[in-house]
Design a protein around this motif. Structure first.
Motif, PDB file in Angstrom:
ATOM      1  N   GLN A  12      38.646  -4.179 -17.112  1.00 29.19           N
ATOM      2  CA  GLN A  12      38.612  -2.772 -16.719  1.00 29.19           C
ATOM      3  C   GLN A  12      38.567  -2.625 -15.201  1.00 29.19           C
ATOM      4  O   GLN A  12      39.212  -1.737 -14.633  1.00 29.19           O
ATOM      5  CB  GLN A  12      37.408  -2.095 -17.368  1.00 29.19           C
ATOM      6  CG  GLN A  12      37.555  -1.957 -18.882  1.00 29.19           C
ATOM      7  CD  GLN A  12      36.249  -1.670 -19.600  1.00 29.19           C
ATOM      8  OE1 GLN A  12      35.217  -1.482 -18.966  1.00 29.19           O
ATOM      9  NE2 GLN A  12      36.292  -1.656 -20.922  1.00 29.19           N
ATOM     10  N   ALA A  13      37.809  -3.508 -14.530  1.00 31.36           N
ATOM     11  CA  ALA A  13      37.722  -3.455 -13.064  1.00 31.36           C
ATOM     12  C   ALA A  13      39.067  -3.758 -12.414  1.00 31.36           C
ATOM     13  O   ALA A  13      39.358  -3.269 -11.320  1.00 31.36           O
ATOM     14  CB  ALA A  13      36.668  -4.441 -12.570  1.00 31.36           C
ATOM     15  N   ALA A  14      39.894  -4.556 -13.093  1.00 34.48           N
ATOM     16  CA  ALA A  14      41.211  -4.913 -12.561  1.00 34.48           C
ATOM     17  C   ALA A  14      42.279  -3.887 -12.901  1.00 34.48           C
ATOM     18  O   ALA A  14      43.451  -4.069 -12.546  1.00 34.48           O
ATOM     19  CB  ALA A  14      41.626  -6.294 -13.086  1.00 34.48           C
ATOM     20  N   GLY A  15      41.903  -2.813 -13.604  1.00 36.20           N
ATOM     21  CA  GLY A  15      42.881  -1.800 -13.993  1.00 36.20           C
ATOM     22  C   GLY A  15      43.709  -2.194 -15.198  1.00 36.20           C
ATOM     23  O   GLY A  15      44.816  -1.689 -15.396  1.00 36.20           O
ATOM     24  N   LEU A  16      43.166  -3.078 -16.019  1.00 36.87           N
ATOM     25  CA  LEU A  16      43.877  -3.593 -17.180  1.00 36.87           C
ATOM     26  C   LEU A  16      43.390  -2.885 -18.439  1.00 36.87           C
ATOM     27  O   LEU A  16      42.193  -2.640 -18.605  1.00 36.87           O
ATOM     28  CB  LEU A  16      43.611  -5.096 -17.297  1.00 36.87           C
ATOM     29  CG  LEU A  16      44.405  -5.910 -18.302  1.00 36.87           C
ATOM     30  CD1 LEU A  16      45.874  -5.988 -17.907  1.00 36.87           C
ATOM     31  CD2 LEU A  16      43.829  -7.328 -18.385  1.00 36.87           C
ATOM     32  N   THR A  17      44.317  -2.527 -19.321  1.00 34.51           N
ATOM     33  CA  THR A  17      43.924  -2.022 -20.630  1.00 34.51           C
ATOM     34  C   THR A  17      43.476  -3.209 -21.448  1.00 34.51           C
ATOM     35  O   THR A  17      44.288  -3.970 -21.979  1.00 34.51           O
ATOM     36  CB  THR A  17      45.097  -1.307 -21.329  1.00 34.51           C
ATOM     37  OG1 THR A  17      45.537  -0.211 -20.522  1.00 34.51           O
ATOM     38  CG2 THR A  17      44.683  -0.792 -22.696  1.00 34.51           C
ATOM     39  N   TYR A  18      42.160  -3.420 -21.525  1.00 33.43           N
ATOM     40  CA  TYR A  18      41.646  -4.640 -22.145  1.00 33.43           C
ATOM     41  C   TYR A  18      41.519  -4.479 -23.650  1.00 33.43           C
ATOM     42  O   TYR A  18      40.897  -3.535 -24.145  1.00 33.43           O
ATOM     43  CB  TYR A  18      40.286  -5.025 -21.564  1.00 33.43           C
ATOM     44  CG  TYR A  18      39.736  -6.276 -22.217  1.00 33.43           C
ATOM     45  CD1 TYR A  18      40.179  -7.530 -21.825  1.00 33.43           C
ATOM     46  CD2 TYR A  18      38.821  -6.186 -23.267  1.00 33.43           C
ATOM     47  CE1 TYR A  18      39.720  -8.672 -22.451  1.00 33.43           C
ATOM     48  CE2 TYR A  18      38.347  -7.325 -23.903  1.00 33.43           C
ATOM     49  CZ  TYR A  18      38.798  -8.562 -23.486  1.00 33.43           C
ATOM     50  OH  TYR A  18      38.360  -9.698 -24.114  1.00 33.43           O
ATOM     51  N   LEU A  19      42.111  -5.427 -24.384  1.00 36.57           N
ATOM     52  CA  LEU A  19      41.964  -5.504 -25.829  1.00 36.57           C
ATOM     53  C   LEU A  19      41.478  -6.912 -26.177  1.00 36.57           C
ATOM     54  O   LEU A  19      42.021  -7.904 -25.677  1.00 36.57           O
ATOM     55  CB  LEU A  19      43.291  -5.225 -26.529  1.00 36.57           C
ATOM     56  CG  LEU A  19      43.873  -3.820 -26.326  1.00 36.57           C
ATOM     57  CD1 LEU A  19      45.264  -3.735 -26.930  1.00 36.57           C
ATOM     58  CD2 LEU A  19      42.961  -2.759 -26.929  1.00 36.57           C
ATOM     59  N   ALA A  20      40.444  -6.997 -26.987  1.00 38.80           N
ATOM     60  CA  ALA A  20      39.872  -8.292 -27.350  1.00 38.80           C
ATOM     61  C   ALA A  20      40.865  -9.109 -28.173  1.00 38.80           C
ATOM     62  O   ALA A  20      41.716  -8.544 -28.881  1.00 38.80           O
ATOM     63  CB  ALA A  20      38.581  -8.084 -28.140  1.00 38.80           C
ATOM     64  N   PRO A  21      40.793 -10.440 -28.094  1.00 36.59           N
ATOM     65  CA  PRO A  21      41.682 -11.297 -28.889  1.00 36.59           C
ATOM     66  C   PRO A  21      41.576 -10.974 -30.379  1.00 36.59           C
ATOM     67  O   PRO A  21      40.542 -10.514 -30.861  1.00 36.59           O
ATOM     68  CB  PRO A  21      41.163 -12.712 -28.592  1.00 36.59           C
ATOM     69  CG  PRO A  21      40.477 -12.594 -27.280  1.00 36.59           C
ATOM     70  CD  PRO A  21      39.868 -11.225 -27.257  1.00 36.59           C
ATOM     71  N   ARG A  22      42.667 -11.225 -31.092  1.00 41.54           N
ATOM     72  CA  ARG A  22      42.683 -10.957 -32.521  1.00 41.54           C
ATOM     73  C   ARG A  22      43.519 -11.991 -33.252  1.00 41.54           C
ATOM     74  O   ARG A  22      44.275 -12.745 -32.656  1.00 41.54           O
ATOM     75  CB  ARG A  22      43.225  -9.547 -32.796  1.00 41.54           C
ATOM     76  CG  ARG A  22      44.648  -9.299 -32.295  1.00 41.54           C
ATOM     77  CD  ARG A  22      45.039  -7.836 -32.415  1.00 41.54           C
ATOM     78  NE  ARG A  22      44.197  -6.988 -31.581  1.00 41.54           N
ATOM     79  CZ  ARG A  22      44.329  -5.670 -31.504  1.00 41.54           C
ATOM     80  NH1 ARG A  22      45.253  -5.049 -32.221  1.00 41.54           N
ATOM     81  NH2 ARG A  22      43.556  -4.957 -30.712  1.00 41.54           N
TER      82      ARG A  22
END
Length: 310
Positions: free
Chosen positions: A285-295
């Motif tokens: 989030q700090a890097a401006g990334l839409t973070y989604l956990a591994p699946r």
């Protein structure tokens, strides 16, 4: 005398073990990262290194008690390049012990069918480095730390379109780069239902997202990372993510050589701790990334067959 000798040997072994531990702690954790993969990793001379993978590598190095050294490399978009062989060559040549931001797919982790590979262009490379072929090993993945999906991006005129599936793009002007994964998805959808709506662009020569911004196209399908990067560099953009993620995506993690499993085990433990504490999501989030956990699946199988069979 025997007791004295035994004690001396034990003390010597302990001293050697301590010296080895000190050397290991002083030895940098060398990580190879792509120099132009925002917002995952970015390296421009004269500017601070940036990106999610930079911050994550630093966090791992700190947990391991080692300084971090990043080896930057460049990926070229051409038919002769092979990301898996280039990563293998970097590792096998000792340029790094880990390659970060690696897409964990079955094809990218197969045992190489060749014995040597060329190095990609990397920071500090010489003319001789560009000519050399490196004897390569076998790649082994870490546990994943982020999931990279494809998403539908909508232009200003279509921003209110509800997208629950690829079929909802029917009737829109769709732009897509030829040969991209999104191209295969769109062209094969429902036996070619969208073909008449699609315009192909040449990768590297056309500005896909800029064309959507200007209203030339209404929609596209691409890696969420690319939209995150565009949004960061165009904060006033009028194009939007639809919120829809295509159900076939890849996890990203590290790869190392099979001979370096001890390091990989240590890195996996750190990743588990960081994931459990929510630190990886914070870094994303700090890097401006839409973070989604591994699946699941952890390692994506034959992506082309999966697309064709949908």
């Amino acid at each position: 005398m025997r007791a004295f000798l035994a004690g001396s040997v034990t003390a010597l072994l302990l001293a050697l073990a301590m010296a080895t531990a000190v050397r290991a702690a002083d030895e940098p954790l060398k990580v190879c990262l792509d120099e132009d993969l925002p917002p995952l990793s970015v390296h421009h001379r004269g500017k601070p290194d940036q990106g999610f993978d930079v911050a994550l590598a630093q966090a791992i190095a700190e947990r391991l008690g080692r300084p971090l050294k990043i080896q930057w490399f460049e990926t070229k978009l051409d038919e002769d390049s092979s990301p898996s062989l280039e990563a293998n060559a970097l590792l096998s040549d000792g340029r790094c012990s880990l390659v970060g931001g690696y897409a964990l797919t079955k094809d990218s982790l197969v045992v190489p069918g060749v014995k040597t590979a060329k190095l990609p262009d990397f920071d500090g490379a010489t003319r001789d480095d560009h000519r050399r072929r490196i004897p390569i090993g076998v790649l082994v993945p870490s546990q994943p730390y982020i999931y990279s999906p494809m998403t539908v991006v909508l232009g200003p005129k279509a921003r209110d379109r509800k997208v629950a599936g690829i079929g909802d793009l029917a009737g829109l002007r769709i732009g897509i780069e030829s040969g991209a994964l999104g191209d295969a998805v769109l062209m094969t959808f429902d036996k070619g239902k969208l073909i008449d709506d699609i315009t192909h662009l040449v990768p590297g020569r056309s500005d896909l997202l800029g064309s959507i911004e200007s209203g030339e196209f209404d929609a596209t399908l691409l890696d969420m990372r690319r939209f995150d990067a565009y949004r960061a560099s165009h904060p006033d953009t009028k194009i939007t993510a639809s919120g829809y993620y295509y159900p076939i995506g890849a996890n990203r993690g590290y790869v190392a050589l099979d001979s370096d499993r001890t390091l990989l085990d240590a890195v996996n433990k750190v990743l588990s701790d960081l994931q459990a504490g929510g630190k990886i999501a914070e870094l994303g989030q700090a890097a401006g990334l839409t973070y989604l956990a591994p699946r699941e699946p952890i390692i994506l199988g034959d992506v082309w067959l999966k697309i064709l069979n949908r």
